[in-house]
Design an enzyme around this catalytic site. Structure first.
Site, PDB file in Angstrom:
ATOM      1  N   ASP A  66       0.355  -0.388  -0.007  1.00  0.00           N
ATOM      2  CA  ASP A  66       0.113   0.162   0.595  1.00  0.00           C
ATOM      3  C   ASP A  66       1.120   1.558   0.278  1.00  0.00           C
ATOM      4  O   ASP A  66       1.960   1.173  -0.320  1.00  0.00           O
ATOM      5  CB  ASP A  66      -1.008   0.120   1.634  1.00  0.00           C
ATOM      6  CG  ASP A  66      -1.940   1.412   0.997  1.00  0.00           C
ATOM      7  OD1 ASP A  66      -2.630   1.112   0.843  1.00  0.00           O
ATOM      8  OD2 ASP A  66      -1.883   2.463   2.174  1.00  0.00           O
ATOM      9  N   HIS A  78      -6.967  -6.807  -0.356  1.00  0.00           N
ATOM     10  CA  HIS A  78      -6.174  -5.934  -0.886  1.00  0.00           C
ATOM     11  C   HIS A  78      -5.428  -6.088   0.832  1.00  0.00           C
ATOM     12  O   HIS A  78      -4.103  -4.913   0.109  1.00  0.00           O
ATOM     13  CB  HIS A  78      -6.931  -4.489   0.121  1.00  0.00           C
ATOM     14  CG  HIS A  78      -5.721  -3.251   0.244  1.00  0.00           C
ATOM     15  ND1 HIS A  78      -5.073  -2.768  -1.542  1.00  0.00           N
ATOM     16  CD2 HIS A  78      -5.813  -2.291   0.861  1.00  0.00           C
ATOM     17  CE1 HIS A  78      -4.598  -1.790  -0.687  1.00  0.00           C
ATOM     18  NE2 HIS A  78      -4.260  -1.009   1.124  1.00  0.00           N
TER      19      HIS A  78
END
Length: 331
Positions: free
Chosen positions: A112, A307
């Site tokens: 991320d 994610h």
């Protein structure tokens, strides 16, 4: 020992702290001191605790594992100025950590936002990089225009990165009920995908602020963290707040302006891109074309993961990292 939930002390190495690059930084370390070093960099809204499954696996494979709570997160200091969170500071923190530990070069692995930072390391500090691993986050070419302007045009004014540019409000909203916020973000792939879709009546996509307002965490079937691990994240963000993390986003335009003269390629440096099949925020398609600007690149796919890949599919992530490390940096 910390004053955090017991699951934290049970799963993390003892914390270490020092003044690094002008702030009090906390990090966690495991593995042989004389082994090749790998630095694991977390994203938003996470902390070093996100790497709890990777730390013992990499240490047991013979590597020196170093995992910082990055600037504004966890037990690391959160300076007040927005400009204290630009890319010069974020990469400078990693350089300062290596300096403090007397390490010449390391492999940097980032997920991320941590991925954005580690892909900048070979552009800004090439002499400190042995290799780069992007987890979900690809190496992205410099945007042709200010990225905030681009995000506003593409996704709408309520898209979370655009919303995060608003002074004070986002951190207040996120911090009003930390457990609700963390349960909203840390969900299974389909739930994150649905939260990112634009409303049928029209409006912004990835409008996480609006989606959070309507989110009811009671009996949410999409949680993937254990209750005790969720309690750790909640305690950490109750302690730090969200202002530091949001301030990373408030430097998108500043970083873009400052990057005009940086290199546009990564040559001669081993790189690994680990993609997640079901990531709605950083899709595998975003890694298309990386081969054109990175001379030594391998790409692998974690199937079934959304994610939060190193937490959703830790065994697969560990396997890919350790296999690549053993081939490129034998312990």
């Amino acid at each position: 020992m910390t004053d955090l939930p017991a699951a934290f002390d049970r799963q993390m190495p003892p914390s270490q702290s020092a003044q690094i690059n002008g702030i009090g930084m906390t990090w966690y370390e495991a593995g042989p001191k004389d082994a090749p070093a790998i630095v694991l960099c977390h994203g938003f809204p996470e902390t070093a605790f996100s790497w709890r499954w990777q730390i013992p696996a990499l240490a047991e494979a013979g590597y020196r594992v170093i995992v910082p709570d990055q600037r504004g997160y966890g037990l690391t200091e959160a300076p007040p100025a927005v400009t204290d969170y630009d890319m010069a500071h974020l990469t400078g923190d990693l350089v300062g950590l290596l300096d403090h530990l007397k390490i010449d070069k390391a492999v940097f692995c980032g997920h991320d936002w941590g991925g954005i930072v580690v892909w900048q390391m070979p552009l800004m500090h090439p002499d400190r990089c042995a290799g780069i691993i992007g987890l979900n986050t690809p190496f992205m070419r410099r945007y042709p225009i200010d990225p905030i302007e681009l995000f506003r045009k593409t996704f709408g004014p309520d898209m979370y990165i655009v919303w995060f540019q608003t002074p004070d409000e986002p951190e207040a909203v996120l911090g009003a009920d930390v457990e609700k916020t963390m349960r909203f973000f840390m969900r299974k792939p389909a739930a994150v995908r649905d939260a990112g879709e634009a409303p049928k009546e029209g409006g912004s996509s990835f409008a996480f602020g609006q989606a959070l307002a309507h989110y009811d965490p009671a009996n949410d079937p999409n949680q993937f963290l254990s209750d005790e691990d969720m309690a750790v994240f909640v305690a950490l963000f109750q302690r730090s707040g969200f202002r530091g993390g949001v301030n990373w986003y408030r430097n998108f335009s500043r970083n873009w302006q400052a990057s005009a003269d940086l290199p546009t390629r990564i040559d001669g440096l081993p790189c690994l891109m680990i993609m997640a099949e079901k990531d709605a925020v950083l899709s595998p398609a975003m890694a298309d074309g990386m081969e054109e600007v990175i001379s030594d690149l391998e790409k692998v796919l974690v199937t079934g993961s959304g994610h939060w890949t190193q937490q959703e599919k830790p065994e697969a992530v560990n396997g890919f990292i350790i296999d690549w490390m053993r081939r490129r940096f034998p312990a």
